[in-house]
Each structure stands twice: as C-alpha cells, then as structure tokens.
Design a protein around this motif. Structure first.
Motif, PDB file in Angstrom:
ATOM      1  N   MET A 154      32.677  35.769  10.339  1.00  0.00           N
ATOM      2  CA  MET A 154      32.288  34.347   9.733  1.00  0.00           C
ATOM      3  C   MET A 154      30.591  34.190  10.323  1.00  0.00           C
ATOM      4  O   MET A 154      29.834  34.135  10.140  1.00  0.00           O
ATOM      5  N   LYS A 155      30.910  34.888  11.892  1.00  0.00           N
ATOM      6  CA  LYS A 155      29.831  34.673  12.748  1.00  0.00           C
ATOM      7  C   LYS A 155      28.958  35.376  12.035  1.00  0.00           C
ATOM      8  O   LYS A 155      27.192  35.531  12.576  1.00  0.00           O
ATOM      9  N   GLY A 156      28.939  36.672  11.248  1.00  0.00           N
ATOM     10  CA  GLY A 156      27.652  37.786  11.189  1.00  0.00           C
ATOM     11  C   GLY A 156      27.590  37.581   9.766  1.00  0.00           C
ATOM     12  O   GLY A 156      26.226  37.832   9.551  1.00  0.00           O
ATOM     13  N   PHE A 157      27.231  36.430   9.303  1.00  0.00           N
ATOM     14  CA  PHE A 157      27.278  35.858   8.451  1.00  0.00           C
ATOM     15  C   PHE A 157      25.562  34.277   8.442  1.00  0.00           C
ATOM     16  O   PHE A 157      25.701  33.054   7.487  1.00  0.00           O
ATOM     17  N   GLY A 158      25.185  34.375   9.655  1.00  0.00           N
ATOM     18  CA  GLY A 158      24.602  32.819  10.350  1.00  0.00           C
ATOM     19  C   GLY A 158      25.233  31.825  10.480  1.00  0.00           C
ATOM     20  O   GLY A 158      26.696  30.860  10.665  1.00  0.00           O
ATOM     21  N   ASN A 159      24.652  30.813   9.669  1.00  0.00           N
ATOM     22  CA  ASN A 159      24.936  29.494   9.701  1.00  0.00           C
ATOM     23  C   ASN A 159      25.277  28.932   8.501  1.00  0.00           C
ATOM     24  O   ASN A 159      25.866  28.786   7.513  1.00  0.00           O
ATOM     25  N   TYR A 160      26.975  29.635   8.479  1.00  0.00           N
ATOM     26  CA  TYR A 160      28.226  29.737   7.484  1.00  0.00           C
ATOM     27  C   TYR A 160      29.041  28.969   8.140  1.00  0.00           C
ATOM     28  O   TYR A 160      29.948  29.261   8.446  1.00  0.00           O
ATOM     29  N   GLN A 161      29.504  28.165   6.397  1.00  0.00           N
ATOM     30  CA  GLN A 161      31.125  27.255   7.063  1.00  0.00           C
ATOM     31  C   GLN A 161      31.989  27.769   5.837  1.00  0.00           C
ATOM     32  O   GLN A 161      31.402  27.941   4.687  1.00  0.00           O
ATOM     33  N   GLN A 162      33.139  27.082   5.903  1.00  0.00           N
ATOM     34  CA  GLN A 162      33.647  27.592   4.932  1.00  0.00           C
ATOM     35  C   GLN A 162      35.159  26.368   4.946  1.00  0.00           C
ATOM     36  O   GLN A 162      35.386  25.400   6.310  1.00  0.00           O
ATOM     37  N   VAL A 163      35.067  25.942   3.570  1.00  0.00           N
ATOM     38  CA  VAL A 163      36.174  25.348   3.566  1.00  0.00           C
ATOM     39  C   VAL A 163      37.571  25.637   3.086  1.00  0.00           C
ATOM     40  O   VAL A 163      37.618  26.216   2.530  1.00  0.00           O
ATOM     41  N   ILE A 164      38.776  25.356   3.748  1.00  0.00           N
ATOM     42  CA  ILE A 164      39.631  26.139   3.744  1.00  0.00           C
ATOM     43  C   ILE A 164      40.864  25.714   3.223  1.00  0.00           C
ATOM     44  O   ILE A 164      41.000  24.405   2.725  1.00  0.00           O
ATOM     45  N   SER A 165      41.987  25.962   2.393  1.00  0.00           N
ATOM     46  CA  SER A 165      42.851  25.533   1.468  1.00  0.00           C
ATOM     47  C   SER A 165      43.407  26.884   1.663  1.00  0.00           C
ATOM     48  O   SER A 165      43.630  28.191   2.153  1.00  0.00           O
ATOM     49  N   LEU A 166      45.033  26.510   1.393  1.00  0.00           N
ATOM     50  CA  LEU A 166      46.005  27.728   1.682  1.00  0.00           C
ATOM     51  C   LEU A 166      45.950  28.689   0.153  1.00  0.00           C
ATOM     52  O   LEU A 166      45.123  27.926  -1.181  1.00  0.00           O
ATOM     53  N   SER A 167      46.776  29.910   0.380  1.00  0.00           N
ATOM     54  CA  SER A 167      46.837  30.545  -1.032  1.00  0.00           C
ATOM     55  C   SER A 167      48.186  30.207  -1.480  1.00  0.00           C
ATOM     56  O   SER A 167      48.967  29.978  -1.269  1.00  0.00           O
ATOM     57  N   GLN A 168      47.938  31.246  -2.690  1.00  0.00           N
ATOM     58  CA  GLN A 168      49.055  31.213  -3.872  1.00  0.00           C
ATOM     59  C   GLN A 168      50.827  32.079  -2.604  1.00  0.00           C
ATOM     60  O   GLN A 168      49.691  33.057  -1.515  1.00  0.00           O
ATOM     61  N   PRO A 169      51.155  31.907  -2.377  1.00  0.00           N
ATOM     62  CA  PRO A 169      52.348  30.583  -3.882  1.00  0.00           C
ATOM     63  C   PRO A 169      52.288  28.958  -3.124  1.00  0.00           C
ATOM     64  O   PRO A 169      52.608  29.055  -2.471  1.00  0.00           O
ATOM     65  N   TRP A 178      40.080  20.974  -6.544  1.00  0.00           N
ATOM     66  CA  TRP A 178      39.790  22.650  -6.358  1.00  0.00           C
ATOM     67  C   TRP A 178      41.296  22.944  -7.464  1.00  0.00           C
ATOM     68  O   TRP A 178      42.001  22.638  -7.013  1.00  0.00           O
ATOM     69  N   MET A 179      40.791  23.286  -8.310  1.00  0.00           N
ATOM     70  CA  MET A 179      41.763  23.650  -9.865  1.00  0.00           C
ATOM     71  C   MET A 179      41.474  25.403  -9.744  1.00  0.00           C
ATOM     72  O   MET A 179      40.831  26.174  -9.572  1.00  0.00           O
ATOM     73  N   HIS A 180      42.913  25.775  -9.370  1.00  0.00           N
ATOM     74  CA  HIS A 180      43.155  27.100  -8.847  1.00  0.00           C
ATOM     75  C   HIS A 180      43.721  27.885  -9.965  1.00  0.00           C
ATOM     76  O   HIS A 180      45.017  27.220 -10.126  1.00  0.00           O
ATOM     77  N   PRO A 181      43.465  28.720 -11.134  1.00  0.00           N
ATOM     78  CA  PRO A 181      44.084  29.674 -11.490  1.00  0.00           C
ATOM     79  C   PRO A 181      45.971  29.854 -11.342  1.00  0.00           C
ATOM     80  O   PRO A 181      46.112  30.416 -10.156  1.00  0.00           O
ATOM     81  N   HIS A 182      46.845  29.865 -12.135  1.00  0.00           N
ATOM     82  CA  HIS A 182      47.870  30.217 -12.073  1.00  0.00           C
ATOM     83  C   HIS A 182      48.875  30.687 -12.951  1.00  0.00           C
ATOM     84  O   HIS A 182      48.753  30.351 -14.250  1.00  0.00           O
ATOM     85  N   ARG A 183      49.069  32.073 -12.609  1.00  0.00           N
ATOM     86  CA  ARG A 183      49.870  33.229 -13.841  1.00  0.00           C
ATOM     87  C   ARG A 183      50.353  33.971 -13.660  1.00  0.00           C
ATOM     88  O   ARG A 183      49.768  35.274 -12.665  1.00  0.00           O
ATOM     89  N   VAL A 187      43.545  39.485 -13.799  1.00  0.00           N
ATOM     90  CA  VAL A 187      42.257  40.004 -13.774  1.00  0.00           C
ATOM     91  C   VAL A 187      41.855  39.065 -14.965  1.00  0.00           C
ATOM     92  O   VAL A 187      40.562  38.554 -14.827  1.00  0.00           O
ATOM     93  N   LEU A 188      42.566  39.735 -16.094  1.00  0.00           N
ATOM     94  CA  LEU A 188      42.517  38.803 -16.879  1.00  0.00           C
ATOM     95  C   LEU A 188      42.896  37.287 -17.259  1.00  0.00           C
ATOM     96  O   LEU A 188      42.245  36.326 -18.007  1.00  0.00           O
ATOM     97  N   GLY A 189      43.897  36.881 -17.117  1.00  0.00           N
ATOM     98  CA  GLY A 189      44.881  36.286 -17.174  1.00  0.00           C
ATOM     99  C   GLY A 189      44.358  34.783 -16.402  1.00  0.00           C
ATOM    100  O   GLY A 189      44.429  32.933 -17.093  1.00  0.00           O
ATOM    101  N   TRP A 190      43.956  34.789 -15.535  1.00  0.00           N
ATOM    102  CA  TRP A 190      43.269  33.789 -14.385  1.00  0.00           C
ATOM    103  C   TRP A 190      42.361  33.018 -15.022  1.00  0.00           C
ATOM    104  O   TRP A 190      42.300  31.891 -14.986  1.00  0.00           O
ATOM    105  N   PRO A 191      41.313  33.434 -15.287  1.00  0.00           N
ATOM    106  CA  PRO A 191      40.077  32.988 -16.381  1.00  0.00           C
ATOM    107  C   PRO A 191      40.677  32.577 -17.930  1.00  0.00           C
ATOM    108  O   PRO A 191      39.439  31.603 -17.880  1.00  0.00           O
ATOM    109  N   TYR A 192      41.259  32.839 -18.815  1.00  0.00           N
ATOM    110  CA  TYR A 192      42.604  32.855 -19.557  1.00  0.00           C
ATOM    111  C   TYR A 192      42.816  30.791 -19.014  1.00  0.00           C
ATOM    112  O   TYR A 192      42.336  30.219 -20.114  1.00  0.00           O
ATOM    113  N   GLU A 193      43.880  31.118 -17.580  1.00  0.00           N
ATOM    114  CA  GLU A 193      44.771  30.083 -17.228  1.00  0.00           C
ATOM    115  C   GLU A 193      43.734  28.941 -16.925  1.00  0.00           C
ATOM    116  O   GLU A 193      43.393  27.813 -17.093  1.00  0.00           O
TER     117      GLU A 193
END
Length: 353
Positions: A52-67, A162-167, A187-193
């Motif tokens: 992350m330091k390589g992107f300068g003044n950059y921060q992340q809001v973090i959340s768990l990954s699936q599942p 924060w709404m994350h697709p699940h399929r 790839v296509l199912g998540w945008p549909y979800e």
C-alpha cells in the motif's frame, strides 16, 4: 495524478489470521478455500501495508472476504465465528489506523437476533463503520421480513451497509444443468445478483420506507447503470407483463419512476479498472454517490493490480477536481465520519507507531 490527494478505498478484503484458519478448517466450500489460500495479501498484514505504501496517501476500509460466518456454520455457532472476525478486524484497525482507518463488520445472519446484537456490539464497542451483507442469505432475499430489523438498525446507528454479491457454482446457468460452468456464476452472476437485490429492495418498498438508508453496492451497481434504458422504460410499464398479480400499485408506492429509486444506492469503482464502466456509473448515480474501491487483493497480481488500474482509469476520465476528490475520498469519508481531503492535506502527515 496528484500523489498528495488522499485516496480512501471503500471495499477491500482482509482476513485476520485466526479467523482465516477457522474458516479454512470449517468451510465445506472447496472453491472458496482454494482461492483464499492463494492470496497472501489477504491475511499477511505487514506485506499488505508495504504494498500500500507504493500508492502514496492511500488508505483502505477493510472487510472480511467470503465465506461469511453464516455460510460456514449453522445458527448455533455462526455468532462466535462472526465475533472472531470482527474482533480481528478491529484489532488491525487499532494497530494500523494510518493505513486502515475503519472496518466493516460481518454478521451471523442465519440468526437475526444474534446478528442484531453483534451489529450493536460492532458499532458501539468496536467502532465499526457499518456492516457487510450479501445479496441473499442462504438463498433468502434481503427484502424478506426477517431482515427488515437489520436495515432499521442501520438507520438507527446511521451507518452504511456494504452489499456484496453472493452466488456459487451451484446456481446453474441453464435448468438442464446441475451447476454453472466456466466460473460464469461469479464473473456474470455476481453483477446479476447485485442488480436483483437492488430491485427487490426498491420494489418491496424498503428503500422508500427508510429514506435515510445508505447501501453501497459493490462493483458499481452491477448491471443497473449499464441497463439504465431498460431499467427506466420497461419498469415504467411495470405490471403489463404480469397476469397473476396486480403490480399497478408500485409506481404510486414509489412516488415516481422506479429508475430514480435505483439512483439512491451508492456504487463503488471496483470494476477491474474499466474507465468506461466508471464513467457509466458516474452518469447513473451522480458524482455524490460513487466512491473509489479496488476489491484488493483479488486482482491477478494478488494485491496492487486493481488499485493501480482503478487509479489510472479515474485519472483517464479527467474529472473536474472537485469530482475527483469526492470519488477518491470525500464521498466515503462523509458517510463514515472521517475528515475530508482538504482537511487532511492541510494537516501534518501522521506517523504510525
């Protein structure tokens, strides 16, 4: 690109090591378990920070990954797993706030009472910026009455969702087949979800009944911005294709065109670095409703790729300075109570202990 301009990444995933070990041990989903183990920056915090330091003044809001915890364990055990994940994220924020100023809590949504208790604990005790939900909960739509208290609690706490697709692969693409092939489910199912979940929240009247509800849709609203013409003109005629129920009440209930209700959602820029997709999302949601997100670390490089490509895509759009600042930082900062970019630029650089 102005390297001094703060960038706040709305949707990134990080798995606290203790939580990841439990998920790998308990999960029966071999596809997800395989993916988690191939991305070191998903759980290696020092390595993540160095990148992350390589992107300068950059921060992340973090959340768990699936599942999520409720997709790993039943309602008797999922609350403890959710608490483990949220405690781990809160600890990372406490130790590395310069890089991770906020986290998003996950809830055991197969037990709604336990989920509401964890919602309160995460926000009031751990300082969570909001909660993450999936587009369906074990196949149950988000507009089901059992989940209404969840959205009401978000309004009560005045925090975003924060709404994350699940399929998964079990959602077959054709009724004659038993599973989805070639990773079409993702790839296509998540945008549909995402699009379906948004539609259900609109047409159930939930978005109308809770006018201050704030929902951040991952991947820039799925299909909705691209299909604005269909969403607009065809749902202006809602009911004409339905014989077994009267949908004539919908437009009166919504108080206007359905398409305008979809503009109430927020969208993030996690679209794989596609400038045209980001332009489309900005045109649909407006500059106050779009926020930078990369989906780090799930790019082909395992961390930096989506960040770099999304920053370049936004730069290529040559947005007005105030729009650029809002998208890259201030829209999300305003939602979660962080200082705007102008304030940060005037302050001395913070040094992490």
């Amino acid at each position: 690109m102005n390297d001094d301009l703060p960038v706040l990444d709305a949707f990134t995933h990080l798995m606290p090591p203790a939580y990841l070990r439990e998920v790998e041990r308990l999960s029966t989903n071999r596809d997800i378990a395989k993916r988690l183990g191939t991305v070191p920056m998903l759980y290696d915090v020092p390595r993540r920070i160095e990148m992350m330091k390589g992107f300068g003044n950059y921060q992340q809001v973090i959340s768990l990954s699936q599942p999520s915890a409720d997709n790993v364990l039943g309602p008797d055990a999922s609350p403890a797993l959710a608490r483990l994940g949220n405690d781990g994220l809160a600890e990372i924020v406490d130790r590395h706030r310069t890089h991770f100023p906020a986290f998003v809590a996950s809830l055991p949504l197969n037990d709604i009472e336990a989920a509401l208790q964890e919602f309160d604990r995460a926000v009031l005790e751990l300082g969570a910026a909001g909660i993450q939900v999936e587009t369906n909960i074990q196949g149950v739509p988000l507009d089901h009455p059992r989940f209404v208290p969840l959205f009401e609690r978000a309004v009560h706490h005045d925090v975003p969702i924060w709404m994350h697709p699940h399929r998964g692969a079990g959602y077959a693409d054709y009724p004659t087949e038993g599973k989805s092939r070639f990773e079409i489910w993702q790839v296509l199912g998540w945008p549909y979800e995402t699009s379906v979940a948004m539609a259900r929240l609109v047409f159930s009247g939930l978005m109308t009944r809770l006018p201050t509800l704030k929902i951040i849709t991952h991947h820039l609203g799925g299909m909705i911005p691209y299909f604005e013409g269909r969403v607009g003109t065809l749902w202006d005629q809602i009911g004409v294709r339905t014989a077994d129920e009267d949908l004539g009440y919908i437009k009166d209930m919504l108080g206007g065109r359905p398409v305008d209700c979809f503009r109430r959602f927020y969208g993030d820029t996690a679209v794989g670095g596609s400038a045209s997709s980001i332009r489309c999302g900005l045109d649909f949601f407006g500059s106050d409703q779009v926020m930078f997100a990369s989906d780090c670390p799930f790019d082909p490089e395992g961390g930096p790729g989506f960040i770099r490509d999304t920053l370049q895509a936004i730069q290529s759009l040559a947005l007005p300075a105030d729009v650029h600042r809002k998208v890259c930082h201030d829209n999300l900062a305003g939602l979660i109570g962080l200082a705007p970019a102008a304030t940060l630029a005037a302050a001395p650089s913070a040094q992490e202990a």
